[in-house]
Every structure is written in C-alpha cells, then in structure tokens.
Design an enzyme around this catalytic site. Structure first.
Site, short mmCIF file in Angstrom:
data_model
loop_
_atom_site.label_atom_id
_atom_site.label_comp_id
_atom_site.label_asym_id
_atom_site.label_seq_id
_atom_site.Cartn_x
_atom_site.Cartn_y
_atom_site.Cartn_z
N ASP A 80 -0.94 -6.08 0.09
CA ASP A 80 -1.28 -5.44 1.36
C ASP A 80 -2.79 -5.29 1.51
OD1 ASP A 80 0.70 -4.74 3.21
OD2 ASP A 80 1.46 -3.15 1.91
N GLU A 90 -0.74 -5.49 8.89
CA GLU A 90 0.12 -4.84 9.88
C GLU A 90 -0.45 -5.02 11.28
OE1 GLU A 90 0.61 -0.71 8.85
OE2 GLU A 90 1.39 -1.18 6.85
N GLU A 144 9.83 -3.96 9.90
CA GLU A 144 10.18 -2.67 9.28
C GLU A 144 10.78 -1.72 10.31
OE1 GLU A 144 7.22 -0.77 6.82
OE2 GLU A 144 8.43 1.05 6.62
N ASP A 184 0.84 -1.20 0.00
CA ASP A 184 0.00 0.00 0.00
C ASP A 184 0.88 1.26 0.00
OD1 ASP A 184 0.83 -0.22 2.61
OD2 ASP A 184 -1.17 -0.02 3.50
N SER A 185 2.21 1.06 -0.04
CA SER A 185 3.12 2.18 -0.33
C SER A 185 2.78 2.77 -1.69
CB SER A 185 4.58 1.71 -0.31
OG SER A 185 4.74 0.56 -1.11
N LYS A 197 -0.99 -9.32 3.16
CA LYS A 197 -0.15 -8.85 4.28
C LYS A 197 -0.97 -7.95 5.17
CE LYS A 197 3.47 -5.83 3.73
NZ LYS A 197 3.05 -4.68 4.57
O1 KIV Z 1 3.65 -1.10 1.47
C1 KIV Z 1 4.85 -1.46 1.44
O2 KIV Z 1 5.59 -1.20 0.50
C2 KIV Z 1 5.35 -2.21 2.57
C3 KIV Z 1 6.82 -2.46 2.63
C4 KIV Z 1 7.50 -1.23 3.05
C5 KIV Z 1 7.15 -3.62 3.49
O3 KIV Z 1 4.61 -2.59 3.42
#
Ligand code: KIV
Length: 293
Positions: free
Chosen positions: A86, A118, A185, A47-48, A116
């Site tokens: 994510d 968090e 992270e 989600d970056s 993924k």
């Molecule tokens: O969203 C992302 O790119 C991430 C990485 C920084 C692990 O979660």
C-alpha cells in the site's frame, strides 16, 4: 526446486479462466512465510498495518518508512506469492515526480512487486505515471480507509444508484490508467458483479461478495489474532489464535510464578565438578551443544 512466481499476467489469466485469486495481508517475515507455505497467490502489505500491528485507530498515521520496513520483511519470505504494498496516506497525491520518488522507494528499498493506491479518477494520473514507469498498480475503490474522515465511517458503499454509477466510473478510470487489478472494499454484491463483468482486470473483493475474481482479508482477522471479540460481517475467522495466545501466555505466567518453568528438561548442568568449571576451565562442550551454540 524452481519456484513458480505469481505475476500480474498470471492473475489476469486466472480471471479469464475463472480461477479465483487468493490474497491475504502480512506485515512481517513469519506471517508472510506461513501464508506462502499455505499456498497464497498474493500478499498485501496493507496500511491496515496501522490498525492491526501499530495500534493506531486508522491507517492515516502510517508512513512511507513504516511500509518499506514491513515490506522488506515480507518480501524476504515470499518466493511464490506476488507482494503488493500500500502507498500510505498522501504519498501519491502531490506532484507526479514526488509520487514516482515515493513509489520508487517502495519498489527499490522494500522490494515489492507492485503498489496499491486508493481512489478513482483523481488518482488516475498517478496510476498512469507509475504504470508507464514499469510499476504495476493495484487500485482500491469502495470503502477507502484513507478517506475515512471524508466518508464519515466504515459503511457499505454503492447502495444507491448514484454511488453505484460513481464506483463503476472510478473502476473504469483506474483500469484505463493501466492498473493490473482493483480491490473492491465493502461494496454491495450487485456493484461488485457489475464492475467484475465490465473490467478486463481482476477484481479482488473484501466485503464485496463471492462474485469478485479474488478475495483479500486481513491476516489478523482470518486468524482471530486480536483481543477484540466483535466479529466484522465481511470477515470469516478460520482460527482463534488470539485466545490461544492469551491462554498460553497466562499459563506461562502461572508456571513462572509457581516455579514450574523452567523444568529439568530446559535446564543445563555442568558435567564436570563445579569447582573445576569455576576455577579451572570454561563451559562444557556438551552444554554448548544442548543450547544450540
Ligand atoms: O490495508 C489493507 O489491509 C487493505 C485491505 C483491506 C484491502 O487495503
């Protein structure tokens, strides 16, 4: 030739055998394809995306539909690499039913291989429900960007013993809930080492030192693909694509303004006399061939 696909079982075996796992983010077809051709083990549709592609200043505005749309493009390119997507902000914190519905959309519509999430103990029930439903889950602890307003800034986690204990507990809770791997992270190398040694699942580090079982970086960071100059300590840029793109486009602008582009080699001509083309026939076959039609 048959493609050997990366799996969660292979990644676990890589941990046991001490073979590092390589992971990079990707958000579209060409970048996923290039990563795949470069031999990457796993791709994270992170989600970056919000920060590096959509121009937001955090990951919070990214929606489930955004993640599905970008995951579809990435999974079209990934033959070998294991694609993890994510779960965006607040899509796995409601009821288990709602979480499973959201996860189901990522898997069915995006065709991801895993999701993924968090967090630590507070998301263990969601991780367990997904795992039981057959969806592999990657955890993510340490600096968790979806909680940035609670954390108060992008700072290193696990610097004091209280934080260290909390991180170890979080990692164990996620492993116990059934996660197949966990991202660490921006944590100290000491914490990363502790967690990596105590967990049987692979740890994937970003700003967590070399002790992790694998590493992940953001595509745009690796390539220097942005207009920002300030490098982050945890990142190594292997190229400076941003400045190459900027100067290539600047040269294009100059050549358009100076009528140097298009040149003779980019230009099509009729091969019969013009009058016949205008009044007598259509475009010539040879022009269509040269244009790739
Ligand atoms: O969203 C992302 O790119 C991430 C990485 C920084 C692990 O979660």
């Amino acid at each position: 030739m048959a493609v050997s696909r990366m799996t969660t079982a292979k990644m676990k075996k890589m941990k046991t055998e001490g073979i590092p796992i390589s992971m990079v983010t990707a958000y579209d077809y060409p970048s996923a394809r290039l990563a795949e051709e470069a031999g990457i083990d796993a791709i994270l549709v992170g989600d970056s995306l919000g920060n590096v592609v959509l121009g937001y200043d955090s990951t919070l505005p990214v929606t489930l539909d955004d993640m599905i749309y970008h995951t579809r493009a990435v999974t079209r390119a990934a033959q070998h690499a294991f694609v993890v997507t994510d779960m965006p902000f607040m899509t796995y914190h409601g009821s288990i039913d709602q979480t499973l519905t959201n996860v189901g959309r990522i898997m069915r519509e995006g065709l991801a291989k895993a999701v993924k999430m968090e967090g630590g103990r507070e998301i263990a029930a969601a991780v367990e429900a997904c795992t039981k439903a057959g969806v592999p889950v990657m955890g993510h602890i340490g600096l968790t960007p979806q909680s940035i307003h609670q954390i108060g800034g992008y700072r290193v986690q696990g610097k004091n013993s209280e934080q260290a204990r909390e991180l170890l507990e979080a990692a164990k809770a996620i492993e116990q809930a059934g996660a197949f791997a966990i991202v660490l992270e921006l944590v100290t190398e000491e914490i990363a080492e502790l967690v990596t040694k105590q967990l049987s699942i692979p740890t994937i580090g970003i700003g967590a030192g070399a002790v992790c079982d694998g590493q992940v970086l953001v595509f745009h960071d690796i390539l220097g693909y942005s207009s920002e100059d300030a490098p982050k300590k945890m990142v190594k840029s292997y190229a400076n694509i941003g400045s190459q793109i900027r100067s290539a486009i600047a040269q294009y602008v100059t050549e358009v303004k100076g009528r140097q582009f298009p040149g003779a080699e980019h230009t099509f001509h009729t091969d019969a006399d013009l009058g016949q083309h205008l009044y007598g026939g259509g475009s010539s076959d040879s022009d269509n061939e040269r244009a790739g039609n």
